[in-house]
Design an enzyme around this catalytic site. Structure first.
Site, short mmCIF file in Angstrom:
data_model
loop_
_atom_site.label_atom_id
_atom_site.label_comp_id
_atom_site.label_asym_id
_atom_site.label_seq_id
_atom_site.Cartn_x
_atom_site.Cartn_y
_atom_site.Cartn_z
N CYS A 72 33.35 35.16 -48.56
CA CYS A 72 32.09 35.86 -48.84
C CYS A 72 32.06 36.28 -50.29
O CYS A 72 31.00 36.47 -50.87
CB CYS A 72 31.97 37.10 -47.98
SG CYS A 72 32.04 36.72 -46.26
N GLU B 116 28.91 42.88 -42.72
CA GLU B 116 29.29 42.30 -44.02
C GLU B 116 28.87 40.84 -43.98
O GLU B 116 29.41 40.06 -43.21
CB GLU B 116 30.79 42.47 -44.22
CG GLU B 116 31.21 42.37 -45.67
CD GLU B 116 31.47 40.95 -46.07
OE1 GLU B 116 30.58 40.34 -46.69
OE2 GLU B 116 32.56 40.45 -45.75
N GLU C 76 23.53 30.64 -49.86
CA GLU C 76 24.99 30.68 -49.72
C GLU C 76 25.44 29.37 -49.08
O GLU C 76 25.08 29.06 -47.95
CB GLU C 76 25.42 31.85 -48.83
CG GLU C 76 26.93 31.99 -48.80
CD GLU C 76 27.44 33.10 -47.88
OE1 GLU C 76 26.96 33.20 -46.74
OE2 GLU C 76 28.35 33.83 -48.30
N LYS D 65 36.13 39.90 -30.22
CA LYS D 65 35.72 38.51 -30.05
C LYS D 65 35.90 37.79 -31.40
O LYS D 65 35.14 37.99 -32.34
CB LYS D 65 34.26 38.41 -29.61
CG LYS D 65 33.82 36.96 -29.41
CD LYS D 65 32.55 36.71 -30.15
CE LYS D 65 32.10 35.30 -30.38
NZ LYS D 65 32.96 34.33 -30.96
C1 UN1 Z 1 35.51 37.65 -46.96
O1 UN1 Z 1 35.44 36.54 -47.46
O2 UN1 Z 1 34.71 38.02 -46.09
O3 UN1 Z 1 38.20 39.97 -51.70
C2 UN1 Z 1 36.58 38.62 -47.26
C3 UN1 Z 1 38.54 38.95 -51.11
C4 UN1 Z 1 39.35 39.08 -49.84
C5 UN1 Z 1 38.48 39.31 -48.66
C6 UN1 Z 1 37.33 38.37 -48.53
N1 UN1 Z 1 40.28 40.16 -49.98
O4 UN1 Z 1 38.24 37.86 -51.50
#
Ligand code: UN1
Length: 484
Positions: free
Chosen positions: A280, A246, A376, A173
């Protein structure tokens, strides 16, 4: 307008509920297509298909599964330009990053194809004579893969490649902000020869689809990337499934007084405003030594003001739009809070109204506990905090609930080793940006980012069980623990 379908049991089909939704290009709000707003019946069909195909897929020797994954990588490479542009159109990141998104998917499919000839267990000794002890990898079963919009090809690829090489089948999904990227990825999986029922795509909302997957009694594992709140919900509702999470970050870059300031400035801007701050791993806090604060600040502002905001398909554009109206509103809200908490020294305004644009924004004199230094924001907003010592810097770095990525700029070896050990995060970079993790290493965090790992060798742990085998070839009943 094209109506895109679900992919269940090897067939492209409409949702049983007959409803659809649209996806927009965030640079100009143009509609990208229509997609199935699926419901629990569609999820049920997808689970049935995944269950039906499980034995055939998991019985296939892993190197053979690997060959299909290698074909996925080849097809992704052939279509890299086209898919990269699609990522830019549907998600908004600038084209070189859209291409990077696809490259990350190529890399992980190649890596996981190779895993087909490893899938290592361990062999060890026994307490007893004539007895062998070792472990093997077994698949978990049907997996639910729930992915975000910020890496609409790469993150599904991390999860799907690892799930498949371990012998699982799955229900996928994708985010409702980037369903077209998901449809195109699944078309490539189909073309590469993934058998019917092994990968099932069900588009739709968190409530009608994601939620049903999370609670489904016959789905054995969930892999999710997204918000902390949804992660908490999954933790509560997934029961005894194997769950990988995550969940975001508030990633710091420490800049010490012995650092190369130009290098640091470059790394900070790439980490904070690359992908418009929507990673992230994005840096949202600079923790700088007081001695060099003014110099670094000037450097950051000078460069950030020159960053060009706009449609990521156009040459020279460095910062694309935010993903949608809600993200724009959230950024605006935090910038208002920031104006009360710190000093605005760059940006702070909306960009062109054609899309969801917001200027690269920097606040200074921010305090460790301020809201903009704790929450965040997931947008182009950077807070600068100043400190007197490395210990104070590390304390500030660790003052948030998240712990994904982090970085320190220093030319002092003691500072760098101390930071490697003491910063609470899943990744620490030395003299580099907080973004750009490579697929063959484990990825994940600590604290409220979640504690599981994906990609690299850890991707295998996420999507398999380690089963232990004891073989007694003594021809008598031997009892462990010294029992006669
Ligand atoms: C994310 O934002 O969940 O290290 C992943 C990084 C990328 C992956 C980010 N290779 O910024």
């Amino acid at each position: 307008m094209t109506v895109h379908k679900n992919y269940i049991d090897g067939k492209w089909c409409n949702s049983k509920g007959g409803k659809t939704f649209t996806s927009l290009n965030p640079s100009n709000k143009k509609v990208m297509g229509q997609f199935q707003a699926s419901n629990s019946e569609d999820v049920e069909d997808a689970v049935k298909a995944a269950e039906k195909s499980f034995h055939e897929w998991s019985d296939k020797p892993a190197p053979e599964r690997g060959l299909i994954l290698l074909e996925v990588a080849n097809l992704l490479r052939k279509n890299k330009e086209k898919l990269g542009k699609l990522v830019t159109k549907e998600m908004g990141k600038v084209l070189k990053e859209g291409l990077g998104d696809v490259q990350e998917a190529i890399d992980i499919f190649e890596y996981m194809a190779g895993e087909g000839r490893r899938l290592y267990g361990r062999t060890t000794t026994s307490e007893l004579r004539n007895k062998a002890c070792f472990s093997i990898r077994i698949p978990v079963g049907v997996f639910g893969i729930i992915t975000p919009w910020n890496f609409p090809i790469a993150i599904p690829a991390w999860k799907i490649s690892a799930a498949l090489i371990c012998g699982n089948t799955l229900v996928f999904k994708p985010s409702s902000d980037t369903p077209l990227c998901a449809v195109e990825l699944v078309k490539i999986l189909e073309k590469a020869g993934i058998p019917s029922g092994v990968v099932n795509l069900v588009t739709g909302s968190a409530r009608e689809v994601g939620n049903v997957i999370v609670k489904h009694p016959r789905i054995r594992g969930i892999s999710f990337t997204g918000s902390r709140d949804t992660g908490l919900y999954i933790t509560r509702e997934a029961g005894l499934k194997k769950v990988g999470l995550e969940l975001g970050g508030k990633n710091p870059i420490i800049v010490m007084d012995d650092a190369d300031i130009n290098l640091a400035a470059e790394g900070i801007l790439w980490s904070a405003f690359g992908t418009t701050g929507q990673r992230c791993t994005a840096c949202s806090r600079v923790i700088v030594h007081k001695k060099i604060k003014d110099k670094l600040e000037k450097e950051l502002v000078n460069r950030a003001k020159k960053m060009r905001l706009g449609d990521g398909l156009k040459k020279g554009i460095e910062v694309g739009p935010l993903i949608n109206e809600a993200a724009l509103d959230k950024t605006k809200r935090y910038v208002e809070i920031g104006k009360r908490e710190g000093k605005l020294i760059c940006g702070g305004n909306l960009g062109s109204k054609k899309g969801y644009f917001f200027e690269p924004t920097i606040f200074t004199d921010v305090k460790v506990n301020n809201t903009i230094a704790q929450d965040e924001i997931f947008g182009p907003v950077l807070s600068i905090i100043s400190v007197d010592t490395l210990d104070e810097a590390i304390k500030a770095a660790n003052s948030v609930k998240y712990g994904l990525s982090s970085s320190i700029y220093t030319n002092n070896i003691n500072n760098s080793f101390k930071s490697m050990n003491k910063i609470e995060s899943g990744i620490t970079y030395i003299n580099s940006s907080t973004i750009g993790a490579e697929v063959h290493l484990p990825f994940g965090g600590v604290k409220d980012t979640g504690h599981t790992r994906e990609a690299g060798w850890s991707g295998i742990d996420e999507f398999s069980h380690e089963k232990v085998i004891y073989v007694d070839y003594s021809n008598k009943l031997q009892k462990a623990q010294g029992i006669d």
